[in-house]
Design a protein around this motif. Structure first.
Motif, PDB file in Angstrom:
ATOM      1  N   ILE A   1     -33.252  26.232  -2.515  1.00 11.90           N
ATOM      2  CA  ILE A   1     -33.160  26.163  -1.059  1.00 11.90           C
ATOM      3  C   ILE A   1     -34.510  25.717  -0.512  1.00 11.90           C
ATOM      4  CG2 ILE A   1     -32.982  27.580   1.033  1.00 11.90           C
ATOM      5  CD1 ILE A   1     -30.839  29.173  -0.346  1.00 11.90           C
ATOM      6  N   PRO A   2     -34.549  24.692   0.337  1.00 12.21           N
ATOM      7  CA  PRO A   2     -35.816  24.166   0.826  1.00 12.21           C
ATOM      8  C   PRO A   2     -36.545  25.151   1.726  1.00 12.21           C
ATOM      9  CG  PRO A   2     -33.992  23.218   2.040  1.00 12.21           C
ATOM     10  CD  PRO A   2     -33.387  23.997   0.909  1.00 12.21           C
ATOM     11  N   ASP A   3     -37.822  24.881   1.863  1.00 16.04           N
ATOM     12  CA  ASP A   3     -38.648  25.705   2.729  1.00 16.04           C
ATOM     13  C   ASP A   3     -38.361  25.317   4.168  1.00 16.04           C
ATOM     14  OD1 ASP A   3     -40.542  27.264   3.870  1.00 16.04           O
ATOM     15  OD2 ASP A   3     -42.256  26.090   3.188  1.00 16.04           O
ATOM     16  N   ALA A   4     -37.221  25.804   4.689  1.00 15.21           N
ATOM     17  CA  ALA A   4     -36.788  25.436   6.040  1.00 15.21           C
ATOM     18  C   ALA A   4     -37.372  26.435   7.033  1.00 15.21           C
ATOM     19  CB  ALA A   4     -35.265  25.415   6.123  1.00 15.21           C
ATOM     20  N   ARG A   5     -38.566  26.152   7.512  1.00 17.36           N
ATOM     21  CA  ARG A   5     -39.211  27.049   8.447  1.00 17.36           C
ATOM     22  C   ARG A   5     -39.681  26.261   9.657  1.00 17.36           C
ATOM     23  NH1 ARG A   5     -42.907  29.416   4.005  1.00 17.36           N
ATOM     24  NH2 ARG A   5     -44.135  27.775   4.858  1.00 17.36           N
ATOM     25  N   ALA A   6     -39.682  26.946  10.795  1.00 19.80           N
ATOM     26  CA  ALA A   6     -40.194  26.344  12.021  1.00 19.80           C
ATOM     27  C   ALA A   6     -41.706  26.507  11.999  1.00 19.80           C
ATOM     28  CB  ALA A   6     -39.578  27.024  13.240  1.00 19.80           C
ATOM     29  N   LYS A   7     -42.398  25.443  11.618  1.00 16.75           N
ATOM     30  CA  LYS A   7     -43.848  25.522  11.463  1.00 16.75           C
ATOM     31  C   LYS A   7     -44.516  25.942  12.768  1.00 16.75           C
ATOM     32  CE  LYS A   7     -43.722  24.239   7.198  1.00 16.75           C
ATOM     33  NZ  LYS A   7     -43.969  25.238   6.135  1.00 16.75           N
ATOM     34  N   GLY A   8     -45.371  26.940  12.672  1.00 19.52           N
ATOM     35  CA  GLY A   8     -46.094  27.402  13.846  1.00 19.52           C
ATOM     36  C   GLY A   8     -45.338  28.403  14.690  1.00 19.52           C
ATOM     37  N   THR A   9     -44.113  28.772  14.291  1.00 16.05           N
ATOM     38  CA  THR A   9     -43.354  29.764  15.054  1.00 16.05           C
ATOM     39  C   THR A   9     -43.668  31.165  14.533  1.00 16.05           C
ATOM     40  OG1 THR A   9     -41.532  28.261  15.558  1.00 16.05           O
ATOM     41  CG2 THR A   9     -41.054  30.617  15.648  1.00 16.05           C
ATOM     42  N   VAL A  10     -44.090  32.029  15.444  1.00 16.33           N
ATOM     43  CA  VAL A  10     -44.434  33.409  15.105  1.00 16.33           C
ATOM     44  C   VAL A  10     -43.482  34.348  15.834  1.00 16.33           C
ATOM     45  CG1 VAL A  10     -46.203  35.208  15.263  1.00 16.33           C
ATOM     46  CG2 VAL A  10     -46.864  32.849  14.724  1.00 16.33           C
TER      47      VAL A  10
END
Length: 208
Positions: free
Chosen positions: A92-101
């Protein structure tokens, strides 16, 4: 015919690789039951099943034991009988919202009834695990520190998020204040400087 694949303790992408080898030997109507020890492997197998139009279902037998049952149909037969040079299966890919905290500053969501608030927070953390795009970091401070310790109802979901690359950071001062320092069970202990740095550098801050 029924096939079995024991992929317990094997890291990605081995469960998918071994399952594909068995699928290549199967005919329409056959099933294969794959045993794995983590939820990420289950997600990878179900993702592969969807790509190849396989009938699939998963079962949780224990916290570290899952079964995925795949059934080969006439429709999916050609999809699994692919050439050997097919591209290697990906995790599963690293599906993250970059910079979202995501900030969890309480073990309750909203105000009013504390029991309802705790139930809503548990549901929110679970809902995070179901998002197509995950946050980059989850910060837990003040009452939110209670969510990442042993026995917390949100612990399993936070561990799942961490396994998918989400950074989990809990305020050390807060853990100490509540007498929970030795009970932290997921992520790392952080300090106010690091918390301020994360918030100042965030592209987006989510506060439930």
């Amino acid at each position: 015919m029924q096939y079995q694949v024991n992929a317990m303790g094997k890291p990605c992408p081995i469960p998918v690789v071994e399952t594909k080898k068995v699928l290549a030997q199967m005919t329409a109507g056959d099933t294969v039951t794959v045993s794995v020890d983590n939820a990420i492997a289950v997600q990878n197998l179900l993702k592969m099943a969807g790509q190849k139009k396989l009938a699939a279902e998963s079962h949780t037998l224990a916290s570290d034991h899952y079964e995925v049952v795949l059934a080969l149909t006439e429709e999916s037969l050609s999809a699994v009988q692919t050439p050997a040079e097919e591209e290697a299966p990906a995790c599963i890919p690293d599906a993250r919202a970059k910079g979202t905290v995501v900030v969890l500053s309480s073990d309750e969501m909203g105000s009013g009834d504390p029991v309802l608030g705790k139930a809503l927070m548990k549901a929110f953390v679970y809902a995070l695990t179901e998002q197509d795009v995950l946050p980059d970091t989850i910060l837990l401070y003040n009452g939110g520190a209670k969510l990442s310790v042993e026995g917390a109802p949100t612990l399993a979901d936070l561990k799942l998020l961490e396994s998918q690359g989400v950074e989990i950071m809990t305020c050390g001062t807060c853990l100490n204040h509540y007498g929970l320092t030795e009970q932290l069970a997921v992520g790392s202990v952080t300090n106010m400087y690091a918390i301020a740095e994360k918030l100042m550098g965030a592209a987006r801050v989510v506060r439930p």
